[in-house]
Scaffold this motif. Structure first.
Motif, PDB file in Angstrom:
ATOM      1  N   TYR A 103       1.086  -1.233   0.129  1.00 31.96           N
ATOM      2  CA  TYR A 103      -0.290   0.149   0.066  1.00 31.96           C
ATOM      3  C   TYR A 103       1.172   1.118  -0.281  1.00 31.96           C
ATOM      4  O   TYR A 103       1.805   1.372   0.864  1.00 31.96           O
ATOM      5  CB  TYR A 103      -0.873   0.486   1.165  1.00 31.96           C
ATOM      6  N   THR A 104       0.569   1.653  -1.343  1.00 34.27           N
ATOM      7  CA  THR A 104       1.686   3.316  -0.932  1.00 34.27           C
ATOM      8  C   THR A 104       0.698   3.972  -0.969  1.00 34.27           C
ATOM      9  O   THR A 104      -0.822   4.557  -0.996  1.00 34.27           O
ATOM     10  CB  THR A 104       2.136   3.441  -2.610  1.00 34.27           C
ATOM     11  N   GLU A 144       0.664   8.555  -0.688  1.00 36.20           N
ATOM     12  CA  GLU A 144       1.234   9.652  -1.722  1.00 36.20           C
ATOM     13  C   GLU A 144       0.224  10.465  -1.893  1.00 36.20           C
ATOM     14  O   GLU A 144      -0.994  10.417  -1.112  1.00 36.20           O
ATOM     15  CB  GLU A 144       0.628   8.702  -3.208  1.00 36.20           C
ATOM     16  N   VAL A 173       4.288   1.492   1.761  1.00 40.10           N
ATOM     17  CA  VAL A 173       6.041   1.774   1.218  1.00 40.10           C
ATOM     18  C   VAL A 173       5.283   3.687   1.326  1.00 40.10           C
ATOM     19  O   VAL A 173       3.858   3.883   0.113  1.00 40.10           O
ATOM     20  CB  VAL A 173       5.884   1.246   0.319  1.00 40.10           C
ATOM     21  N   VAL A 174       5.797   4.813   1.145  1.00 40.04           N
ATOM     22  CA  VAL A 174       5.206   6.417   1.076  1.00 40.04           C
ATOM     23  C   VAL A 174       6.081   6.619  -0.014  1.00 40.04           C
ATOM     24  O   VAL A 174       7.630   6.442  -0.250  1.00 40.04           O
ATOM     25  CB  VAL A 174       6.131   7.530   2.435  1.00 40.04           C
TER      26      VAL A 174
END
Lengths: 208, 208
Positions: B85-86, B88, B187-188
């Motif tokens: 899962y990003t 953003e 994750v960013v």
């Protein structure tokens, strides 16, 4: 800084099949989404990722001089993917047996000639999450300059690397990037631009 | 927010040849460098770039509420390239006949449900200049919230899009991203992290 004998020029661009590529690959991912439906996604990947599980580091750097305001060193180099000179923080791939911190110190020395002290290491970040699995860590470093820093240390560039170093006071950071972006055949890297834009935003907006 | 029925799962990853890919391509660039030497470079590209000459926009957004501190809306979605899962800012590809500003307003409405006002448009930035020619523009937008904003507007998601919206006060922006990055399977995105890190840097360092 290396002597620029001529402007780089692209002579051909051809389709490259994954089976023939050395550095990059395309992959087709099949996955089942949140609703149970099967879907596909295309992704670009690097073939070089090592044990660190992270492709690259970029070095957000602060040059600290005894009697001048803090500055940062940016690097400018011709990047064939864009056929342009890109403005970036020093960066590089993490070698197979390196940590992010080790890669940061090594690459910073190679690209800039300066020794640096690591002050923080970010979590892994996704470089372009819709298109690739490429990831990187932002390593913040400090460089202690001597009072007389008139002679820049020698770079240790690899064959084919031509990297110009530019020192920018932090107070002019954002404005200088905007200036570079307006120049013909220059492009600012998104991560660098976003960091400077975030600084500018914090200085010009009410945050609470 | 869409109902999450199950965790996404990858069922296969296979090499994809450029000749078979729909969205992406690898290219081999032949160029002559600054010293007159012929060299090659491998690059990943998108097949979808339109007349704007820029692939994508990301919307740096400020939610302005009559009686609460300014906040920003981040989006969280499963990204197959990272199997994670990003985190953003809302973003999207620019359609073939759109300007960056038009794409920003359209994509922001689709992904978040909110109408926005564009306050600035950055120059094109290189997403990952060593690996790809992908580029994007950062479009800053303001969203004016009503005093009672308890009901979030409806998203207009495309088939297959499952995008969670999270509103974060600007004063907590950086810390919240660090928290997300520490979570399993999160994750960013680098651009978002760099903007927040730049804000944090400006607030905690002497710049002059």
């Amino acid at each position: 800084m290396s002597t620029k004998v001529q402007e780089p020029v692209i002579t051909s661009i051809d389709d490259l099949q994954t089976s023939e590529a050395r550095w990059l690959a395309l992959k087709r991912i099949q996955y089942v989404d949140q609703t149970g439906k099967s879907r596909t996604w295309e992704v670009a990947t690097r073939k070089t990722r090592g044990k660190a599980g992270v492709d690259a580091v970029a070095m957000g750097n602060v040059l600290r001089h005894p009697s001048r305001p803090p500055a940062t060193l940016i690097v400018i180099q011709y990047r064939p993917p864009l056929d342009a000179y890109t403005v970036e923080w020093p960066a590089g791939l993490i070698d197979a047996d390196e940590t992010a911190e080790q890669a940061a110190v090594r690459e910073f020395k190679e690209e800039t000639g300066y020794d640096c002290r690591v002050t923080s290491v970010s979590p892994p970040q996704a470089a372009d999450p819709g298109m690739s699995n490429a990831n990187m860590q932002l390593v913040m470093v400090d460089v202690d300059l001597a009072e007389d820093d008139s002679v820049a240390p020698e770079q240790r560039l690899e064959d084919g690397e031509h990297i110009e170093r530019v020192i920018v006071p932090l107070s002019q950071f954002y404005d200088r990037l905007v200036e570079y972006a307006a120049r013909d055949r220059y492009v600012v890297a998104a991560k660098l631009f976003h960091f400077a834009a975030g600084m500018q935003f914090a200085q010009t907006n009410k945050l609470t």
